[in-house]
Design an enzyme around this catalytic site. Structure first.
Site, PDB file in Angstrom:
ATOM      1  N   HIS A   1       3.334   0.575   2.981  1.00 47.16           N
ATOM      2  CA  HIS A   1       2.135  -0.082   3.544  1.00 47.16           C
ATOM      3  C   HIS A   1       1.748   0.574   4.858  1.00 47.16           C
ATOM      4  O   HIS A   1       1.982  -0.012   5.908  1.00 47.16           O
ATOM      5  CB  HIS A   1       2.414  -1.564   3.770  1.00 47.16           C
TER       6      HIS A   1
ATOM      7  N   ILE B   1       0.508   0.263   8.536  1.00 50.01           N
ATOM      8  CA  ILE B   1      -0.133  -0.941   9.067  1.00 50.01           C
ATOM      9  C   ILE B   1       0.760  -2.129   8.741  1.00 50.01           C
ATOM     10  O   ILE B   1       1.201  -2.293   7.601  1.00 50.01           O
ATOM     11  CB  ILE B   1      -1.541  -1.140   8.474  1.00 50.01           C
TER      12      ILE B   1
ATOM     13  N   GLY C   1      -0.784  -8.102   6.965  1.00 56.31           N
ATOM     14  CA  GLY C   1      -1.371  -9.324   7.511  1.00 56.31           C
ATOM     15  C   GLY C   1      -0.584 -10.572   7.148  1.00 56.31           C
ATOM     16  O   GLY C   1      -0.446 -11.488   7.959  1.00 56.31           O
ATOM     17  N   VAL C   2      -0.053 -10.610   5.939  1.00 52.77           N
ATOM     18  CA  VAL C   2       0.729 -11.789   5.545  1.00 52.77           C
ATOM     19  C   VAL C   2       1.981 -11.936   6.404  1.00 52.77           C
ATOM     20  O   VAL C   2       2.463 -13.046   6.612  1.00 52.77           O
ATOM     21  CB  VAL C   2       1.089 -11.785   4.041  1.00 52.77           C
TER      22      VAL C   2
ATOM     23  N   GLU D   1       3.260 -15.171   8.467  1.00 56.54           N
ATOM     24  CA  GLU D   1       4.651 -15.625   8.376  1.00 56.54           C
ATOM     25  C   GLU D   1       5.300 -15.675   9.763  1.00 56.54           C
ATOM     26  O   GLU D   1       6.061 -16.595  10.063  1.00 56.54           O
ATOM     27  CB  GLU D   1       5.461 -14.711   7.448  1.00 56.54           C
TER      28      GLU D   1
END
Length: 154
Positions: A57, A63, A66-67, A71
């Site tokens: 990723h 990067i 986003g999740v 979290e």
């Protein structure tokens, strides 16, 4: 009338390990600073290139997912919920992430960034807590969301 000043607390990584069941590679909070009971706090995540998510990723431009920001917010809020119960002589068996609302991603987070999860309590009923969170890098908003947690007691 003025309120008495609040003494803000902190939690280092060893304290966080006591509060949360998460472990590497899924523990996403390195430190929590400025803890005001279960009302608010700031969690810190130091993003490093050697984390496993960066192998995919993305290989040409890493990067932080986003999740993982969401979290990290949930873990930060969950830790202070658990700490507040422990201070009342109650030890929760587990903390569960329950809801995510009003999520917005603003800017990418990259290796070398220091993410601050600014969490403020919106509400609390029995064993449920609702928080508004903002993830910031160098004071710039990168993500925001509302999250909730549920504590499972004995």
């Amino acid at each position: 009338m003025s309120e008495a000043p609040t003494t803000l607390q902190t939690a280092d990584i060893m304290r966080i390990l006591d509060l949360l069941p998460h472990r590497y590679p899924f523990l996403l909070v390195d430190k929590i600073i400025e803890i005001d009971g279960d009302n608010s706090c700031i969690g810190i995540k130091n993003v490093t290139f050697n984390e496993p998510q960066f192998t995919g990723h993305f290989p040409t431009r890493p990067i932080f997912p986003g999740v993982y920001l969401i979290e990290g917010m949930a873990q930060t809020a969950g830790a202070i919920c658990v700490a507040s119960k422990i201070s009342q002589q109650e030890k929760p068996k587990q903390v569960f992430f329950m809801t995510i609302d009003k999520v917005k991603f603003r800017k990418p987070v990259e290796p070398g960034d220091r993410v601050e999860f600014h969490m403020k309590k919106l509400n609390n009923r029995r064993n449920m807590w609702w928080y508004r969170g903002e993830a910031k890098v160098d004071g710039s908003l990168v993500c925001e969301a509302e999250v909730s947690a549920m504590l499972v007691m004995d």
